[in-house]
Motif scaffolding. Sequence first.
Motif, short mmCIF file in Angstrom:
data_model
loop_
_atom_site.label_atom_id
_atom_site.label_comp_id
_atom_site.label_asym_id
_atom_site.label_seq_id
_atom_site.Cartn_x
_atom_site.Cartn_y
_atom_site.Cartn_z
N LEU A 156 0.82 -1.21 0.00
CA LEU A 156 0.00 0.00 0.00
C LEU A 156 0.86 1.26 0.00
O LEU A 156 0.60 2.21 -0.75
CB LEU A 156 -0.93 0.00 1.22
CG LEU A 156 -2.07 -1.03 1.18
CD1 LEU A 156 -2.75 -1.12 2.54
CD2 LEU A 156 -3.09 -0.66 0.10
N MET A 157 1.89 1.29 0.83
CA MET A 157 2.75 2.46 0.89
C MET A 157 3.50 2.67 -0.41
O MET A 157 3.75 3.80 -0.84
CB MET A 157 3.73 2.32 2.06
CG MET A 157 3.05 2.41 3.43
SD MET A 157 4.23 2.12 4.78
CE MET A 157 5.29 3.56 4.62
N THR A 158 3.86 1.56 -1.06
CA THR A 158 4.55 1.66 -2.35
C THR A 158 3.60 2.22 -3.41
O THR A 158 3.98 3.13 -4.16
CB THR A 158 5.08 0.28 -2.78
OG1 THR A 158 6.02 -0.19 -1.80
CG2 THR A 158 5.78 0.37 -4.13
N LEU A 159 2.39 1.69 -3.46
CA LEU A 159 1.42 2.18 -4.46
C LEU A 159 1.10 3.65 -4.26
O LEU A 159 0.85 4.37 -5.24
CB LEU A 159 0.13 1.36 -4.39
CG LEU A 159 0.16 -0.06 -4.94
CD1 LEU A 159 -1.24 -0.63 -4.99
CD2 LEU A 159 0.78 -0.09 -6.33
N GLY A 196 -7.26 -13.07 -4.20
CA GLY A 196 -7.59 -12.08 -5.21
C GLY A 196 -7.14 -10.66 -4.91
O GLY A 196 -7.61 -9.71 -5.54
N ALA A 197 -6.21 -10.52 -3.94
CA ALA A 197 -5.72 -9.18 -3.61
C ALA A 197 -4.61 -8.73 -4.56
O ALA A 197 -4.52 -7.56 -4.93
CB ALA A 197 -5.22 -9.14 -2.17
N ILE A 198 -3.75 -9.70 -4.97
CA ILE A 198 -2.63 -9.36 -5.84
C ILE A 198 -2.48 -10.42 -6.93
O ILE A 198 -3.06 -11.52 -6.83
CB ILE A 198 -1.29 -9.26 -5.07
CG1 ILE A 198 -0.89 -10.64 -4.51
CG2 ILE A 198 -1.38 -8.23 -3.95
CD1 ILE A 198 0.52 -10.68 -3.93
N GLN A 199 -1.70 -10.09 -7.93
CA GLN A 199 -1.26 -11.06 -8.94
C GLN A 199 0.25 -10.97 -9.03
O GLN A 199 0.80 -9.86 -9.08
CB GLN A 199 -1.89 -10.77 -10.30
CG GLN A 199 -3.38 -11.08 -10.38
CD GLN A 199 -3.95 -10.81 -11.76
OE1 GLN A 199 -3.29 -10.22 -12.61
NE2 GLN A 199 -5.18 -11.24 -11.98
N VAL A 207 -1.42 -5.10 -7.73
CA VAL A 207 -2.52 -5.07 -6.76
C VAL A 207 -3.82 -4.97 -7.53
O VAL A 207 -4.04 -4.01 -8.29
CB VAL A 207 -2.37 -3.88 -5.79
CG1 VAL A 207 -3.59 -3.77 -4.89
CG2 VAL A 207 -1.11 -4.05 -4.95
N VAL A 208 -4.69 -5.96 -7.36
CA VAL A 208 -5.96 -5.98 -8.09
C VAL A 208 -7.15 -5.67 -7.18
O VAL A 208 -8.25 -5.39 -7.66
CB VAL A 208 -6.17 -7.34 -8.80
CG1 VAL A 208 -5.13 -7.54 -9.88
CG2 VAL A 208 -6.12 -8.50 -7.80
#
Length: 254
Positions: A156-159, A196-199, A207-208
Amino acid sequence: MRFLHSPRQNKILAVLPDEELMRLLPFLEWVDMPLGQVIQEPGARSSQLYFPATCIVARMYNRKSGISKRVSMTGNEGVEDIFLLLAGNSPPATVVVQNPGYGYRIKAKILKKEFEAGGVLQQQLLRFSHALLLQTEQSVVEACQTTEQKLCAFFLMTLDRLSGDSMVMTHEFVSTMIGSRRESVSEAASILQREGAIQYRRRHITVVNRKLLEDRVGEGYAALKKEYDRLLLNEPCADPVRHSRAVLKKAHGY
């Protein structure tokens, strides 16, 4: 010809009045910052500060166990290493490029002179130093969290500091960033992917479903983000590249 890069892509530089930015422009050097590049080593004397534009840098400390721990990350909201301005020297940390991109480098003595003159630059740098302190405190709190919670907070902090929803990094690199064993990171990432949080595919993490990460990370991240926004939220230029071009023309008289 359209300028592809602009100092205004850094949020501190973006809000400077033209006259303040014009004084800095001749000394701002564009630098490519590839993934994993070390821009500062423990104990080494540093004379440069970096304003990230599209990259993210992380400050790391080595622990006796041999596992490194990230205590802060800085993207285009700030500057690395602000300690050179406030204390005259830097703590013994390793500063590494966490996400590739580019930024702007400037000699500490030049920025310090402008900082001491007051003005908007001084105000913004002091506000950023406050926000950075809060982030460092939060990293201490994260030490008692699970690997899964640390991973969610890290993503989250990276995004928050990137323009998209994808990150280029390996599980091994992530394990270094959050101070956990690689096996634990791979296991936590697999859980997040199944839910289903990430790929995750060949060093690319996307992050999806951001809400799934936010639900898992707890209150610490949300409180920190709110305070960061309060301290650092500014009115950006509608077109930072065009604005920078106008300032450059004015500075050089053409």
